[in-house]
Design an enzyme around this catalytic site. Structure first.
Site, PDB file in Angstrom:
ATOM      1  N   GLY A  12      38.002  30.148  47.021  1.00  0.00           N
ATOM      2  CA  GLY A  12      39.269  29.991  46.302  1.00  0.00           C
ATOM      3  C   GLY A  12      39.200  30.169  44.796  1.00  0.00           C
ATOM      4  CB  SER A  13      36.781  31.608  42.374  1.00  0.00           C
ATOM      5  OG  SER A  13      36.618  32.935  42.781  1.00  0.00           O
ATOM      6  CE  LYS A  65      44.504  39.373  64.258  1.00  0.00           C
ATOM      7  NZ  LYS A  65      43.945  40.359  63.373  1.00  0.00           N
ATOM      8  CG  HIS A 109      37.436  45.395  48.800  1.00  0.00           C
ATOM      9  ND1 HIS A 109      37.067  44.666  49.913  1.00  0.00           N
ATOM     10  CD2 HIS A 109      36.489  46.347  48.634  1.00  0.00           C
ATOM     11  CE1 HIS A 109      35.945  45.176  50.409  1.00  0.00           C
ATOM     12  NE2 HIS A 109      35.578  46.195  49.655  1.00  0.00           N
TER      13      HIS A 109
HETATM   14  C1  GRF Z   1      36.656  38.005  46.334  1.00  0.00           C
HETATM   15  O1  GRF Z   1      35.475  38.573  45.886  1.00  0.00           O
HETATM   16  C2  GRF Z   1      37.633  39.039  46.797  1.00  0.00           C
HETATM   17  O2  GRF Z   1      37.441  40.275  46.187  1.00  0.00           O
HETATM   18  C3  GRF Z   1      37.336  39.157  48.273  1.00  0.00           C
HETATM   19  O3  GRF Z   1      36.994  37.862  48.676  1.00  0.00           O
HETATM   20  C4  GRF Z   1      36.434  37.156  47.574  1.00  0.00           C
HETATM   21  C5  GRF Z   1      37.152  35.838  47.501  1.00  0.00           C
HETATM   22  O4  GRF Z   1      36.565  34.965  46.582  1.00  0.00           O
HETATM   23  N1  GRF Z   1      38.470  39.715  48.973  1.00  0.00           N
HETATM   24  P1  GRF Z   1      37.253  33.602  46.218  1.00  0.00           P
HETATM   25  O5  GRF Z   1      37.482  32.836  47.515  1.00  0.00           O
HETATM   26  O6  GRF Z   1      38.554  33.914  45.538  1.00  0.00           O
HETATM   27  O7  GRF Z   1      36.302  32.891  45.307  1.00  0.00           O
END
Ligand code: GRF
Length: 208
Positions: A12-13, A65, A109
């Protein structure tokens, strides 16, 4: 104000960066809901600390799903959520879900798509021995990391880089880039025309 939801499965960063940007009015929209397919996700704790409503579920509790997606969809409709931001959401959404929010789901991504899609974008770029990688923000379609690209930011790969060192730099790009792109989207400055993305620059007017 437009309302949106963030879907996250893990750390969740990016969610945290988005919450801060909303607070600082760098994203002029209301974050109404955080959705997670992982009941233990750190992202849920971040939402709770920020006082944002969340919804979590375990996909194993559903036969299909479409069943859990229906459950999510009901919640989104109830809160009149207009667009969705995927931030480390590790599930592929069904065509049913995508069609309900076509052109209104963003993803980030950690690679320069179309190179290195999928779960291990950073690891795969390192393994391939390329000298640069980066971050892509794109619209979500039915494929895996395949929707129309909005923006990309390049990051050189240095000698001795490990997955952890590279990921750290990519994350700091993400935390700056994603809120910026989300706000451009909110302002109606990101358009899809014939499958291509057009970003309306400052001062430019879009003619229909
Ligand atoms: C990120 O690196 C994003 O690019 C990918 O998943 C990761 C999520 O990181 N889709 P966080 O949970 O937001 O820290």
């Amino acid at each position: 104000m437009e309302r949106f939801a963030v879907f996250a499965s893990g750390r969740g960063s990016n969610l945290k960066a988005i919450i801060e940007a909303v607070r600082e009015e760098k994203i002029e929209a209301e974050l109404s809901l955080v959705v997670s397919d992982n009941v233990d996700a750190e992202a849920l704790k971040i939402a709770e600390r920020a006082g944002i409503e969340s919804l979590s579920f375990n996909p194993k509790d559903y036969n299909k799903k479409e069943e859990y997606e229906y459950f999510i969809m009901k919640s989104l409709r109830k809160r009149e959520v207009e667009f969705i931001v995927l931030a480390g959401f590790m599930r592929i959404l069904s065509p049913y879900f995508i069609s309900e929010y076509r052109g209104k789901i963003l993803n980030i991504h950690p690679a320069l798509l179309p190179s290195f899609p999928g779960e291990h974008g950073v690891r795969d770029a390192l393994k391939a021995g390329v000298d640069k990688t980066g971050v892509t923000v794109h619209f979500v379609d039915e494929g895996v990391d395949s929707g129309p690209i909005i923006v990309q930011d390049v990051e050189p790969i240095k000698d001795g880089d490990t997955e952890a060192s590279l990921l750290k730099r990519l994350h700091s790009i993400e935390h700056r880039l994603y809120p910026e792109v989300i706000n451009l989207f909110v302002q109606g400055k990101i358009l899809i025309e014939n499958g291509d993305v057009k970003i309306i620059a400052k001062g430019e007017k879009h003619e229909n």
